[in-house]
Scaffold this active site. Sequence first.
Site, PDB file in Angstrom:
ATOM      1  N   LYS A  11       0.830  -1.210   0.000  1.00  0.00           N
ATOM      2  CA  LYS A  11       0.000   0.000   0.000  1.00  0.00           C
ATOM      3  C   LYS A  11       0.866   1.264   0.000  1.00  0.00           C
ATOM      4  CE  LYS A  11      -3.843  -2.366   2.242  1.00  0.00           C
ATOM      5  NZ  LYS A  11      -4.908  -2.287   3.270  1.00  0.00           N
ATOM      6  N   TYR A  51     -12.448  -1.823  -3.720  1.00  0.00           N
ATOM      7  CA  TYR A  51     -12.974  -2.003  -2.366  1.00  0.00           C
ATOM      8  C   TYR A  51     -14.498  -1.909  -2.318  1.00  0.00           C
ATOM      9  CZ  TYR A  51      -8.312  -1.980  -0.271  1.00  0.00           C
ATOM     10  OH  TYR A  51      -7.036  -2.312   0.102  1.00  0.00           O
ATOM     11  N   PHE A  59     -15.507   3.654   6.925  1.00  0.00           N
ATOM     12  CA  PHE A  59     -14.151   4.036   6.537  1.00  0.00           C
ATOM     13  C   PHE A  59     -13.922   4.009   5.026  1.00  0.00           C
ATOM     14  CE2 PHE A  59     -14.090  -0.516   7.695  1.00  0.00           C
ATOM     15  CZ  PHE A  59     -13.613  -1.084   6.523  1.00  0.00           C
ATOM     16  N   ARG A  87      -1.735 -14.711   4.872  1.00  0.00           N
ATOM     17  CA  ARG A  87      -2.369 -13.914   5.931  1.00  0.00           C
ATOM     18  C   ARG A  87      -1.630 -14.062   7.262  1.00  0.00           C
ATOM     19  NH1 ARG A  87      -7.178 -11.447   4.544  1.00  0.00           N
ATOM     20  NH2 ARG A  87      -8.233 -11.707   6.547  1.00  0.00           N
ATOM     21  N   THR A  93      -5.074  -7.130  10.621  1.00  0.00           N
ATOM     22  CA  THR A  93      -5.394  -5.885   9.904  1.00  0.00           C
ATOM     23  C   THR A  93      -4.930  -4.666  10.693  1.00  0.00           C
ATOM     24  OG1 THR A  93      -7.328  -6.965   8.960  1.00  0.00           O
ATOM     25  CG2 THR A  93      -7.295  -4.559   8.894  1.00  0.00           C
ATOM     26  N   ARG A 104       2.991  -6.505   8.834  1.00  0.00           N
ATOM     27  CA  ARG A 104       2.287  -5.337   9.375  1.00  0.00           C
ATOM     28  C   ARG A 104       2.897  -4.873  10.701  1.00  0.00           C
ATOM     29  NH1 ARG A 104      -3.633  -7.438   7.483  1.00  0.00           N
ATOM     30  NH2 ARG A 104      -3.816  -6.202   5.577  1.00  0.00           N
ATOM     31  N   ASN A 114      -1.942   0.225   6.562  1.00  0.00           N
ATOM     32  CA  ASN A 114      -1.439  -1.015   7.174  1.00  0.00           C
ATOM     33  C   ASN A 114      -0.523  -1.811   6.245  1.00  0.00           C
ATOM     34  OD1 ASN A 114      -3.390  -2.023   5.489  1.00  0.00           O
ATOM     35  ND2 ASN A 114      -4.440  -3.257   7.036  1.00  0.00           N
ATOM     36  N   HIS A 117      -1.946  -5.594   1.619  1.00  0.00           N
ATOM     37  CA  HIS A 117      -3.231  -6.296   1.525  1.00  0.00           C
ATOM     38  C   HIS A 117      -2.968  -7.774   1.256  1.00  0.00           C
ATOM     39  CE1 HIS A 117      -7.341  -7.201   0.179  1.00  0.00           C
ATOM     40  NE2 HIS A 117      -6.791  -7.830  -0.839  1.00  0.00           N
ATOM     41  N   GLU A 128      -9.332 -10.390  -7.376  1.00  0.00           N
ATOM     42  CA  GLU A 128      -8.446  -9.245  -7.124  1.00  0.00           C
ATOM     43  C   GLU A 128      -7.222  -9.269  -8.045  1.00  0.00           C
ATOM     44  OE1 GLU A 128      -9.861  -8.886  -2.463  1.00  0.00           O
ATOM     45  OE2 GLU A 128      -7.815  -9.536  -2.891  1.00  0.00           O
TER      46      GLU A 128
HETATM   47  N1  LIG Z   1     -11.974   0.188  11.158  1.00  0.00           N
HETATM   48  C1  LIG Z   1     -11.246   0.560  10.092  1.00  0.00           C
HETATM   49  N2  LIG Z   1     -10.876   1.836   9.934  1.00  0.00           N
HETATM   50  C2  LIG Z   1     -10.146   2.208   8.839  1.00  0.00           C
HETATM   51  N3  LIG Z   1      -9.743   1.367   7.873  1.00  0.00           N
HETATM   52  C3  LIG Z   1     -10.086   0.084   8.026  1.00  0.00           C
HETATM   53  C4  LIG Z   1     -10.847  -0.366   9.118  1.00  0.00           C
HETATM   54  N4  LIG Z   1     -11.033  -1.685   8.971  1.00  0.00           N
HETATM   55  C5  LIG Z   1     -10.411  -2.019   7.829  1.00  0.00           C
HETATM   56  N5  LIG Z   1      -9.850  -0.944   7.269  1.00  0.00           N
HETATM   57  C6  LIG Z   1      -9.086  -0.887   6.037  1.00  0.00           C
HETATM   58  O1  LIG Z   1      -9.869  -1.460   5.008  1.00  0.00           O
HETATM   59  C7  LIG Z   1      -9.017  -2.340   4.332  1.00  0.00           C
HETATM   60  C8  LIG Z   1      -9.679  -3.471   3.622  1.00  0.00           C
HETATM   61  O2  LIG Z   1      -8.658  -4.222   2.986  1.00  0.00           O
HETATM   62  P1  LIG Z   1      -7.403  -4.733   3.827  1.00  0.00           P
HETATM   63  O3  LIG Z   1      -7.848  -5.924   4.615  1.00  0.00           O
HETATM   64  O4  LIG Z   1      -6.263  -4.833   2.950  1.00  0.00           O
HETATM   65  O5  LIG Z   1      -7.057  -3.559   4.856  1.00  0.00           O
HETATM   66  C9  LIG Z   1      -8.138  -2.910   5.428  1.00  0.00           C
HETATM   67  C10 LIG Z   1      -7.796  -1.663   6.206  1.00  0.00           C
HETATM   68  O6  LIG Z   1      -6.741  -0.938   5.597  1.00  0.00           O
END
Ligand SMILES: Nc1ncnc2c1ncn2[C@@H]1O[C@@H]2COP(=O)(O)O[C@H]2[C@H]1O
Length: 139
Positions: A11, A51, A59, A87, A93, A104, A114, A117, A128
């Site tokens: 990212k 997304y 968010f 994962r 996450t 991460r 973060n 992905h 994807e």
């Molecule tokens: N509560 C949250 N607040 C902000 N961003 C979020 C939250 N939960 C998930 N995300 C983002 O949404 C993304 C969805 O794809 P990823 O799992 O790659 O990573 C996740 C985070 O970067």
Amino acid sequence: MPTNRTFTMIKPDAAQDGNSGSIIKMIEEAGFRIVALKRTQLTVERAGEFYAVHSERPFYNDLCQYMSSGPIVPMILEKENAVADFRILIGATNPANADEGTIRKLFAKSIEANAIHGSDSDENAEIEGGFFFAHTEQF
Ligand SMILES: Nc1ncnc2c1ncn2[C@@H]1O[C@@H]2COP(=O)(O)O[C@H]2[C@H]1O
């Protein structure tokens, strides 16, 4: 375990900070074969498409702005049990909950920024990966 594929993207936070090389090294050392890789940047509209599954989440708009704010490095990876093992390699996450030694834990700044992905299923890995790369079944 059958060999299969997952999709990942580094990212903007990690790609902009010059951490792509370190992250790719960790991925290869963990036994993943890189099937496809490029550096690119999403428009906010394309980030919204990627997304779309999160479009009702609070968010979503911030996520799309963030994901289009800088370069990303999407990749298709191959390994036995690729989705689940990847994962584990990237960690939770929210980096506050990520295990020591995960990508991460080492590189993420926040739950939004973060670092990386990882697809959550074989089906989503296919969708994807297809979003960024065509004809990868030949590789
Ligand atoms: N509560 C949250 N607040 C902000 N961003 C979020 C939250 N939960 C998930 N995300 C983002 O949404 C993304 C969805 O794809 P990823 O799992 O790659 O990573 C996740 C985070 O970067």
